[in-house]
Write a protein that holds these residues in place. Structure first.
Motif, PDB file in Angstrom:
ATOM      1  N   ILE A  30     -31.909  -7.796  -3.236  1.00  0.00           N
ATOM      2  CA  ILE A  30     -31.149  -8.598  -4.192  1.00  0.00           C
ATOM      3  C   ILE A  30     -29.661  -8.343  -3.976  1.00  0.00           C
ATOM      4  CG2 ILE A  30     -30.695  -9.021  -6.633  1.00  0.00           C
ATOM      5  CD1 ILE A  30     -33.552  -8.013  -7.188  1.00  0.00           C
ATOM      6  N   LYS A  31     -28.890  -9.422  -3.841  1.00  0.00           N
ATOM      7  CA  LYS A  31     -27.443  -9.301  -3.640  1.00  0.00           C
ATOM      8  C   LYS A  31     -26.645  -9.683  -4.880  1.00  0.00           C
ATOM      9  CE  LYS A  31     -27.825 -10.065   1.265  1.00  0.00           C
ATOM     10  NZ  LYS A  31     -27.608 -10.950   2.371  1.00  0.00           N
ATOM     11  N   ARG A  32     -27.194 -10.624  -5.667  1.00  0.00           N
ATOM     12  CA  ARG A  32     -26.466 -11.073  -6.860  1.00  0.00           C
ATOM     13  C   ARG A  32     -27.451 -11.678  -7.837  1.00  0.00           C
ATOM     14  NH1 ARG A  32     -22.648 -16.092  -7.268  1.00  0.00           N
ATOM     15  NH2 ARG A  32     -23.550 -16.486  -5.242  1.00  0.00           N
ATOM     16  N   ILE A  33     -27.191 -11.501  -9.147  1.00  0.00           N
ATOM     17  CA  ILE A  33     -28.005 -12.077 -10.206  1.00  0.00           C
ATOM     18  C   ILE A  33     -27.082 -12.788 -11.192  1.00  0.00           C
ATOM     19  CG2 ILE A  33     -29.527 -11.594 -12.160  1.00  0.00           C
ATOM     20  CD1 ILE A  33     -30.580  -9.185 -10.640  1.00  0.00           C
ATOM     21  N   GLN A  34     -27.489 -13.972 -11.629  1.00  0.00           N
ATOM     22  CA  GLN A  34     -26.758 -14.728 -12.644  1.00  0.00           C
ATOM     23  C   GLN A  34     -27.761 -15.317 -13.620  1.00  0.00           C
ATOM     24  OE1 GLN A  34     -24.797 -17.422  -9.724  1.00  0.00           O
ATOM     25  NE2 GLN A  34     -22.990 -17.028 -10.953  1.00  0.00           N
ATOM     26  N   TRP A  35     -27.331 -15.517 -14.851  1.00  0.00           N
ATOM     27  CA  TRP A  35     -28.168 -16.269 -15.780  1.00  0.00           C
ATOM     28  C   TRP A  35     -27.322 -17.021 -16.771  1.00  0.00           C
ATOM     29  CZ3 TRP A  35     -28.251 -15.591 -21.040  1.00  0.00           C
ATOM     30  CH2 TRP A  35     -27.949 -14.344 -21.569  1.00  0.00           C
ATOM     31  N   LEU A  36     -27.901 -18.124 -17.225  1.00  0.00           N
ATOM     32  CA  LEU A  36     -27.328 -18.946 -18.286  1.00  0.00           C
ATOM     33  C   LEU A  36     -28.417 -19.177 -19.318  1.00  0.00           C
ATOM     34  CD1 LEU A  36     -25.533 -21.743 -16.231  1.00  0.00           C
ATOM     35  CD2 LEU A  36     -24.431 -19.888 -17.470  1.00  0.00           C
ATOM     36  N   LYS A  37     -28.028 -19.212 -20.585  1.00  0.00           N
ATOM     37  CA  LYS A  37     -29.003 -19.442 -21.655  1.00  0.00           C
ATOM     38  C   LYS A  37     -28.369 -20.341 -22.702  1.00  0.00           C
ATOM     39  CE  LYS A  37     -31.357 -17.039 -25.373  1.00  0.00           C
ATOM     40  NZ  LYS A  37     -31.471 -15.763 -26.059  1.00  0.00           N
TER      41      LYS A  37
END
Length: 153
Positions: A69-76
Motif C-alpha cells: 500500500i502506497k496511499r489511502i484516501q477516503w470520502l464520506k
C-alpha cells in the motif's frame, strides 16, 4: 531561451512529484465540501503495511491478495440533503474513468470495488460502500496481485 531555462528548472520537480491517480480529481472536488468528510495519508506512514490476505472464493479456489500500500484516501457523505446526488456523481465518475467494476456481496448489501489494471494485477482499488444513511469511497493505491490456487484440505 527563457522557455528552455524554465523547463530545465521545473523538470526535476515534476520528476520527483508523486504520480496522481485518476480518482484524485474526485477527491480534489469533494474534500473541501462541508457535507463531505475525508482524509488521505501515505508515504512513510504506510511503508510498514505490506498486504497479504488469503480468502476462499467459490468452490475449492483459494485466493491470495498480495501487495504494498502506497496511499489511502477516503470520502464520506452522510448529510441526507446531498447523499443521493453525491453518491450518483461518484458512481458516474468511476464508470466514466473506465475502472473495472467488481460486485461484492456483504450480507445482502451490494457494494462495489473498482480497480485499475487487469483482474489479477492492479494499482488502484476503490471501494464504494453504500448504506441507507451514508456513502463512503475508500481508495487504496499501490501494487496489488491477486493469485488463485486450489484449496487443499
Amino acid at each position: 531561451m527563457r522557455q528552455l531555462i524554465l523547463i530545465a528548472v521545473l523538470l526535476p520537480f515534476m520528476a520527483c512529484s508523486q504520480p496522481k491517480g485518476k480518482a484524485d480529481e474526485l477527491y480534489e472536488k469533494y474534500d473541501p465540501k462541508p457535507y463531505v468528510s475525508g482524509f488521505s495519508f501515505g508515504g512513510s506512514l504506510l511503508s510498514a503495511l505490506p498486504l497479504d490476505i488469503d480468502f476462499t472464493a467459490s468452490g475449492d479456489l483459494e485466493r491470495t491478495l498480495n501487495g504494498e500500500i502506497k496511499r489511502i484516501q477516503w470520502l464520506k457523505v452522510s448529510d441526507d440533503r446531498y447523499l443521493e446526488e453525491v453518491t450518483k456523481d461518484w458512481e458516474r465518475f468511476l464508470k466514466r474513468t473506465g475502472y473495472n467494476k467488481v460486485e461484492l456481496d456483504n450480507d445482502g448489501e451490494k457494494n462495489y470495488i473498482y480497480t485499475r489494471g487487469s483482474r489479477t494485477h492492479f494499482d488502484e482499488a476503490h471501494f464504494l460502500i453504500k448504506e441507507d444513511n451514508m456513502t463512503m469511497l475508500l481508495t487504496v493505491y499501490g501494487d496489488f496481485t491477486l493469485n488463485k490456487k486450489l484449496h487443499e484440505d
